[in-house]
Design a protein around this motif. Structure first.
Motif, PDB file in Angstrom:
ATOM      1  N   MET A 136      11.049   3.171   1.568  1.00  0.00           N
ATOM      2  CA  MET A 136       9.952   2.462   2.204  1.00  0.00           C
ATOM      3  C   MET A 136       9.601   1.266   1.321  1.00  0.00           C
ATOM      4  O   MET A 136       9.676   1.348   0.102  1.00  0.00           O
ATOM      5  N   THR A 137       9.174   0.182   1.933  1.00  0.00           N
ATOM      6  CA  THR A 137       8.773  -1.006   1.179  1.00  0.00           C
ATOM      7  C   THR A 137       7.257  -1.180   1.228  1.00  0.00           C
ATOM      8  O   THR A 137       6.569  -0.545   2.029  1.00  0.00           O
ATOM      9  N   ILE A 138       6.765  -2.082   0.382  1.00  0.00           N
ATOM     10  CA  ILE A 138       5.340  -2.390   0.407  1.00  0.00           C
ATOM     11  C   ILE A 138       4.962  -2.954   1.774  1.00  0.00           C
ATOM     12  O   ILE A 138       3.893  -2.643   2.309  1.00  0.00           O
ATOM     13  N   HIS A 139       5.846  -3.739   2.357  1.00  0.00           N
ATOM     14  CA  HIS A 139       5.587  -4.280   3.696  1.00  0.00           C
ATOM     15  C   HIS A 139       5.409  -3.153   4.715  1.00  0.00           C
ATOM     16  O   HIS A 139       4.526  -3.211   5.572  1.00  0.00           O
ATOM     17  N   ASP A 140       6.244  -2.117   4.626  1.00  0.00           N
ATOM     18  CA  ASP A 140       6.112  -0.969   5.525  1.00  0.00           C
ATOM     19  C   ASP A 140       4.735  -0.322   5.371  1.00  0.00           C
ATOM     20  O   ASP A 140       4.082   0.022   6.360  1.00  0.00           O
ATOM     21  N   ILE A 141       4.292  -0.156   4.137  1.00  0.00           N
ATOM     22  CA  ILE A 141       2.985   0.442   3.865  1.00  0.00           C
ATOM     23  C   ILE A 141       1.879  -0.415   4.473  1.00  0.00           C
ATOM     24  O   ILE A 141       0.966   0.101   5.115  1.00  0.00           O
ATOM     25  N   GLN A 142       1.993  -1.716   4.298  1.00  0.00           N
ATOM     26  CA  GLN A 142       1.005  -2.639   4.858  1.00  0.00           C
ATOM     27  C   GLN A 142       0.922  -2.485   6.373  1.00  0.00           C
ATOM     28  O   GLN A 142      -0.163  -2.448   6.940  1.00  0.00           O
ATOM     29  N   GLN A 143       2.062  -2.354   7.007  1.00  0.00           N
ATOM     30  CA  GLN A 143       2.100  -2.202   8.463  1.00  0.00           C
ATOM     31  C   GLN A 143       1.519  -0.862   8.904  1.00  0.00           C
ATOM     32  O   GLN A 143       0.714  -0.797   9.831  1.00  0.00           O
ATOM     33  N   ILE A 144       1.933   0.216   8.255  1.00  0.00           N
ATOM     34  CA  ILE A 144       1.493   1.566   8.623  1.00  0.00           C
ATOM     35  C   ILE A 144      -0.027   1.708   8.506  1.00  0.00           C
ATOM     36  O   ILE A 144      -0.671   2.322   9.355  1.00  0.00           O
ATOM     37  N   LEU A 145      -0.590   1.110   7.467  1.00  0.00           N
ATOM     38  CA  LEU A 145      -2.029   1.252   7.210  1.00  0.00           C
ATOM     39  C   LEU A 145      -2.847   0.103   7.786  1.00  0.00           C
ATOM     40  O   LEU A 145      -4.061   0.067   7.605  1.00  0.00           O
ATOM     41  N   ASP A 146      -2.185  -0.819   8.484  1.00  0.00           N
ATOM     42  CA  ASP A 146      -2.857  -1.993   9.019  1.00  0.00           C
ATOM     43  C   ASP A 146      -3.717  -2.634   7.928  1.00  0.00           C
ATOM     44  O   ASP A 146      -4.905  -2.925   8.113  1.00  0.00           O
ATOM     45  N   ALA A 147      -3.086  -2.790   6.763  1.00  0.00           N
ATOM     46  CA  ALA A 147      -3.788  -3.262   5.572  1.00  0.00           C
ATOM     47  C   ALA A 147      -3.729  -4.782   5.458  1.00  0.00           C
ATOM     48  O   ALA A 147      -2.825  -5.436   5.986  1.00  0.00           O
ATOM     49  N   ARG A 148      -4.709  -5.313   4.750  1.00  0.00           N
ATOM     50  CA  ARG A 148      -4.769  -6.738   4.471  1.00  0.00           C
ATOM     51  C   ARG A 148      -4.211  -7.008   3.075  1.00  0.00           C
ATOM     52  O   ARG A 148      -4.454  -6.247   2.150  1.00  0.00           O
ATOM     53  N   TRP A 149      -3.494  -8.100   2.947  1.00  0.00           N
ATOM     54  CA  TRP A 149      -2.969  -8.504   1.639  1.00  0.00           C
ATOM     55  C   TRP A 149      -4.091  -9.110   0.805  1.00  0.00           C
ATOM     56  O   TRP A 149      -4.809  -9.987   1.273  1.00  0.00           O
ATOM     57  N   ILE A 150      -4.235  -8.637  -0.408  1.00  0.00           N
ATOM     58  CA  ILE A 150      -5.148  -9.247  -1.365  1.00  0.00           C
ATOM     59  C   ILE A 150      -4.323 -10.097  -2.329  1.00  0.00           C
ATOM     60  O   ILE A 150      -4.668 -11.219  -2.645  1.00  0.00           O
ATOM     61  N   TYR A 151      -3.222  -9.526  -2.783  1.00  0.00           N
ATOM     62  CA  TYR A 151      -2.276 -10.235  -3.647  1.00  0.00           C
ATOM     63  C   TYR A 151      -0.898  -9.598  -3.465  1.00  0.00           C
ATOM     64  O   TYR A 151      -0.779  -8.393  -3.281  1.00  0.00           O
ATOM     65  N   GLY A 152       0.130 -10.434  -3.559  1.00  0.00           N
ATOM     66  CA  GLY A 152       1.486  -9.926  -3.679  1.00  0.00           C
ATOM     67  C   GLY A 152       2.318  -9.924  -2.425  1.00  0.00           C
ATOM     68  O   GLY A 152       3.314  -9.202  -2.365  1.00  0.00           O
ATOM     69  N   GLU A 153       1.964 -10.720  -1.451  1.00  0.00           N
ATOM     70  CA  GLU A 153       2.768 -10.739  -0.228  1.00  0.00           C
ATOM     71  C   GLU A 153       4.229 -11.069  -0.532  1.00  0.00           C
ATOM     72  O   GLU A 153       5.134 -10.593   0.151  1.00  0.00           O
ATOM     73  N   GLU A 154       4.455 -11.836  -1.589  1.00  0.00           N
ATOM     74  CA  GLU A 154       5.823 -12.164  -1.987  1.00  0.00           C
ATOM     75  C   GLU A 154       6.559 -10.955  -2.583  1.00  0.00           C
ATOM     76  O   GLU A 154       7.768 -10.987  -2.763  1.00  0.00           O
ATOM     77  N   LEU A 155       5.841  -9.869  -2.854  1.00  0.00           N
ATOM     78  CA  LEU A 155       6.424  -8.639  -3.390  1.00  0.00           C
ATOM     79  C   LEU A 155       6.688  -7.613  -2.295  1.00  0.00           C
ATOM     80  O   LEU A 155       7.042  -6.471  -2.574  1.00  0.00           O
TER      81      LEU A 155
END
Length: 119
Positions: free
Chosen positions: A1-20
């Motif tokens: 799983m990637t950080i992007h997957d986690i962001q999608q699953i949790l409908d989370a907002r990026w605070i820092y690190g979208e490039e990660l």
């Protein structure tokens, strides 16, 4: 799983690190007690917490974690974000409660670590 997957699953907002976003995450830990995190977490993990202070980032950095998700809509201040930026630790924020966020990630295939338990 990637950080992007986690962001999608949790409908989370990026605070820092979208490039990660493409970094791999193998396990997750949900805790507001950093002593539990130190006793449990392995590298390439994500930390879910409602605790918003610099110690969260320092703990994540010591444990080679790649991402912190702040639950219950909590948002870190610029000092905390700057620490994460220096350590290249992605920061996300979700309105989900800790239990629900952990459950969603577990249901999507992210484990807490095989056979590991807190004492």
């Amino acid at each position: 799983m990637t950080i992007h997957d986690i962001q999608q699953i949790l409908d989370a907002r990026w605070i820092y690190g979208e490039e990660l976003a493409d970094r791999e995450v193998h396990t997750a830990c949900g805790s507001d007690m950093m002593s539990d995190v130190l006793a449990f977490v392995k590298d390439q993990s994500v930390l879910l917490t409602g605790l918003v202070n610099p110690q969260v980032v320092r703990t994540a950095e010591m444990m080679d974690m790649v991402c912190i998700v702040f639950v219950r809509g909590k948002t870190p201040d610029e000092n905390i974000t700057a620490l994460a930026r220096r350590g290249e630790i992605a920061l996300l924020c979700t309105d989900e409660r800790m239990f629900t966020a952990c459950g969603k990630l577990y249901a999507a295939g992210l484990s807490g670590g095989v056979g590991e338990r807190l004492s």
